[in-house]
Design an enzyme around this catalytic site. Sequence first.
Site, PDB file in Angstrom:
ATOM      1  CD  GLN A   1      -2.719   1.325   2.714  1.00 59.85           C
ATOM      2  OE1 GLN A   1      -1.992   1.177   3.832  1.00 59.85           O
ATOM      3  NE2 GLN A   1      -3.917   0.787   2.709  1.00 59.85           N
ATOM      4  N   GLY A   2       0.764   2.213  -0.899  1.00 62.20           N
ATOM      5  CA  GLY A   2       1.574   3.298  -1.046  1.00 62.20           C
ATOM      6  C   GLY A   2       0.713   4.586  -0.968  1.00 62.20           C
ATOM      7  CE1 TYR A   3      -3.681   4.231  -0.677  1.00 64.29           C
ATOM      8  CE2 TYR A   3      -4.422   4.292   1.805  1.00 64.29           C
ATOM      9  CZ  TYR A   3      -4.761   3.950   0.329  1.00 64.29           C
ATOM     10  OH  TYR A   3      -5.912   3.295  -0.023  1.00 64.29           O
ATOM     11  CB  SER A   4       2.914   6.971   4.684  1.00 64.11           C
ATOM     12  OG  SER A   4       1.916   6.532   5.549  1.00 64.11           O
TER      13      SER A   4
ATOM     14  CD  GLU B   1      -4.923   0.082   6.763  1.00 62.77           C
ATOM     15  OE1 GLU B   1      -3.783  -0.243   7.107  1.00 62.77           O
ATOM     16  OE2 GLU B   1      -5.365   0.992   6.062  1.00 62.77           O
TER      17      GLU B   1
ATOM     18  CD  GLU C   1      -1.462  11.484  17.732  1.00 60.47           C
ATOM     19  OE1 GLU C   1      -1.068  11.483  18.649  1.00 60.47           O
ATOM     20  OE2 GLU C   1      -1.467  10.657  16.764  1.00 60.47           O
TER      21      GLU C   1
END
Length: 395
Positions: free
Chosen positions: A124-127, A242, A373
């Site tokens: 998964q390429g998010y951050s 998720e 957060e």
Amino acid sequence: MTHCISEPDLLKEAAEWLLPTLSSFRQEFPAHTNPSQACRVRWNALLCQADLVALTWPREYGGRARPTADLIAFHELCASHGAPQPINSIAHSILAPTLLQFGTDAQKARFLPGIRDGSEIWCQGYSEPGSGSDLASVRTRGTQTPAGWVVKGHKIWTTQAHLARWCFALVRTDPDSTGHRGLSFMLIDMQAPGVRVSPIRQLTGEADYNEVFFENVPVTAENIVGEVGQGWRIAMAAAEYERGIYFLPRVVQLEHEFERAEALFDRAVLETNEAHSYAHRLQEARDRCQVIRWRVEQVVSRVAAGSTPGIDGAILKLLWSETRQMVVELQLELLGERAVLGPEAEGEYAADASTVREFLWSRAETIVAGTSEIQRNIIAERLLGLPKDKSTDGN
């Protein structure tokens, strides 16, 4: 825990397969090796060979068309017997449901078989560096070309990128956009020219996380899921999977870990004041585990009814990750001097070393899948109706 009624033949079949298979599996991979890459790769292969990955998929895509309640019950069955997480669980629990909901027929026909038979691992390429959980600040760019797109950018904390054949990623395809607008959900070939993966060594000594560099990587137009510029909506649906189904086995694991903390407390030789302090902390953890159980019921009900976990997924993820840190920390303290052996000790201390490993790993669990957060912001805005946090509003 009360479950939705499930068709009994599948669970009977699954149990008949699971118990002898897991018994044989443990001869090569004892329980303390569950987090290891080799263990998870092998378990993934066994699930695929037994046709137990695509339980709820439509039959036309190789699935078994079972109700979601069966999937939930199977996850808990595996977790209750201490089975490891399969290496491709990101694809099983996050990407596959997303493709089934938003993908084209061609995308389903191309990508679902590789998930089902285990031949293609996903990441998964998010951050991104400097962005953390704020996906609205994605800077990886996709530039349109006559052949499709060219992607340039940098992702970080990408689990299993060193093993993955494919990556589903958020990419900014509108150069003039800001915030959540102008993002697209792309399927990127990790073997394409221009992809570079660099491992990140963790506190545990492992390197499950990676940096991924996309240096003018070609992506065909057919590998965008949904409409161009609508990636945020799809990514949020994937995030709900998720924070919901993906975490169900971990809730059962947490209960087992709490039981071990209680057992360590019962065996510990403590001063009276120490014993009172630990008893109080264990009671707090016990109460939190009960609340998590109730929240699991909410998630199970929503998913079994055909909905996504919704806000309950965010609540569950927040409670689970912070409670697990509490429980594993209790275990570590009660281990005493055995805890200083480190996460790689072997022989008679291997089980204790796995506790050290889990303590170190748990530090990341309030960060992955959305920080605590971020979860609190989601709960405050969607459940309590509080004003949006301006610092995270990219629109």
